[in-house]
Design a protein around this motif. Sequence first.
Motif, short mmCIF file in Angstrom:
data_model
loop_
_atom_site.label_atom_id
_atom_site.label_comp_id
_atom_site.label_asym_id
_atom_site.label_seq_id
_atom_site.Cartn_x
_atom_site.Cartn_y
_atom_site.Cartn_z
N LEU A 16 0.86 -1.18 0.00
CA LEU A 16 0.00 0.00 0.00
C LEU A 16 0.90 1.23 0.00
N ASP A 31 -3.47 5.95 4.23
CA ASP A 31 -3.61 5.19 2.98
C ASP A 31 -4.76 5.84 2.21
N ASP A 33 -7.51 6.09 -0.33
CA ASP A 33 -8.25 4.94 -0.85
C ASP A 33 -9.40 5.39 -1.73
N GLY A 35 -11.36 3.61 -3.12
CA GLY A 35 -12.42 2.61 -3.02
C GLY A 35 -13.29 2.76 -1.80
N TYR A 74 -13.61 -3.42 5.31
CA TYR A 74 -12.95 -3.39 3.99
C TYR A 74 -13.02 -4.75 3.32
N GLY A 75 -12.66 -4.75 2.06
CA GLY A 75 -12.76 -5.96 1.24
C GLY A 75 -12.10 -7.17 1.86
N ASP A 76 -11.04 -6.95 2.65
CA ASP A 76 -10.31 -8.11 3.19
C ASP A 76 -10.84 -8.51 4.56
N SER A 78 -11.09 -6.58 7.15
CA SER A 78 -10.59 -5.72 8.23
C SER A 78 -11.61 -4.61 8.46
N GLN A 110 -5.67 -6.50 11.61
CA GLN A 110 -4.87 -6.19 10.41
C GLN A 110 -4.31 -4.77 10.48
N PHE A 111 -5.11 -3.85 11.06
CA PHE A 111 -4.63 -2.45 11.12
C PHE A 111 -3.66 -2.26 12.27
N ASP A 114 -0.39 -3.43 11.24
CA ASP A 114 0.22 -2.73 10.10
C ASP A 114 0.75 -1.40 10.60
N LEU A 120 -7.01 5.77 7.08
CA LEU A 120 -7.33 5.87 5.65
C LEU A 120 -7.95 7.21 5.32
N ASP A 213 -9.26 1.48 -7.65
CA ASP A 213 -9.17 1.36 -6.20
C ASP A 213 -7.73 1.41 -5.72
N GLY A 215 -6.68 1.65 -2.87
CA GLY A 215 -6.52 0.95 -1.59
C GLY A 215 -6.42 -0.55 -1.73
N THR A 216 -6.57 -1.05 -2.97
CA THR A 216 -6.42 -2.50 -3.22
C THR A 216 -5.07 -2.72 -3.90
C1 LIG Z 1 -4.78 -3.31 6.96
C2 LIG Z 1 -5.60 -2.79 5.78
C3 LIG Z 1 -6.72 -3.49 5.33
C4 LIG Z 1 -7.46 -3.00 4.26
C5 LIG Z 1 -7.09 -1.83 3.65
C6 LIG Z 1 -7.84 -1.30 2.51
N1 LIG Z 1 -7.79 -0.04 2.11
O1 LIG Z 1 -8.56 0.07 1.04
C7 LIG Z 1 -9.02 -1.14 0.75
C8 LIG Z 1 -9.79 -1.40 -0.50
C9 LIG Z 1 -10.80 -2.47 -0.36
C10 LIG Z 1 -12.11 -1.79 -0.44
O2 LIG Z 1 -12.82 -2.10 0.68
C11 LIG Z 1 -11.85 -0.30 -0.50
N2 LIG Z 1 -10.46 -0.18 -0.93
N3 LIG Z 1 -8.62 -2.04 1.65
C12 LIG Z 1 -5.97 -1.11 4.10
C13 LIG Z 1 -5.25 -1.61 5.15
F1 LIG Z 1 -4.17 -0.96 5.64
#
Ligand SMILES: Cc1ccc(-c2noc([C@H]3C[C@@H](O)CN3)n2)cc1F
Length: 322
Positions: A16, A31, A33, A35, A74-76, A78, A110-111, A114, A120, A213, A215-216
């Motif tokens: 990222l 970050d 983002d 997205g 978020y998509g993952d 978190s 996850q955050f 990190d 964000l 995106d 942030g992906t």
């Molecule tokens: C630890 C961590 C986890 C996720 C993200 C993350 N930031 O943007 C996104 C994508 C996915 C979607 O949801 C919007 N944009 N994901 C950042 C992180 F630092």
Amino acid sequence: TNGSAPAVPSDQYDSLYLSPVTVGSSTLHLDFDTGSSDLWVFSSLQAQSSLVGHDYYMVDPAKEKQGYTWKISYGDGSGASGKVYADKVVVGGVTATAQAVEAATAVSAQFTQDVDTDGLLGLAMSTLNTVKPQQQKTFFDTVLKQLAQPLFAVDLKYHAAGSYDFGFIDKSKYTGAINYVNADTSKGWWGVSATAYSIGNASTSATVSGILDTGTTLLYVDTPIVKAYYAKVKGSKMDNTQGGYVFPCSATLPDFSLTIGGVKQIVPGKHINYSPTSAGNCFGGIQTNDGIGFSILGDIFLKSKYVIHEMGSTPRIGFAQQ
Ligand SMILES: Cc1ccc(-c2noc([C@H]3C[C@@H](O)CN3)n2)cc1F
């Protein structure tokens, strides 16, 4: 006023990109983002143990928006949640005097782990903002009227620091023409569609709808396209323990492109070797969007381009080659 902030890879693989932002009297590394649409930060409302390794926002109780809360995932998988303050936010010299700052009271593991990411800064449409009882504006929406042009431009780079420009297009950051297409913002994201893809020199007609995106990390597209791509990579395989397609790190990766607005937007093969895995091979930057329902044009796609996000009467996206 216009301004520009650096976008610095958080690690050697460009997992990222982090940008310095002044929030109240603290400088945090966020970050950006495209997205999502919340500006949230690690804060003094959290337990000290959650703040280790992070810069954080010292809340000023006098600036709290009483009764306002937020909660995002978020998509993952978190996520984070907390309270809302109105405070000064400065990005590259562009100032929002009373920006909704979402101060975390809780963040997912996850955050917490990190340690470089202090939160964000969402750059999608404000219709996706999670603040209740009243949705809040993104930083970009807050400062829009003070910008010379209603746009921001994304210049992410491969294994190097890039930038986010607000209010102006920096001619030194791209070559050739800017190719504009209308953005589909109906779902709150910067949506685009492609009419073809190419793998090496072979082009195939297909409709690829997706979102930009930042942030992906990777590029997620439909399974048939992913299979066709790795069929051209000797020794590649789907590795369920690693969670995606892997290949020998010595493999030569073909270029990949999506045709958007009639123009091939090329991703160099080199960018598609994302990182080594723990099992001695390398993890692909192109992976399947199975279960998502649309494509996600993340950093792997973006880091060879200068991408203008223009919020005019008709939102547009401009692509240019770095
Ligand atoms: C630890 C961590 C986890 C996720 C993200 C993350 N930031 O943007 C996104 C994508 C996915 C979607 O949801 C919007 N944009 N994901 C950042 C992180 F630092």
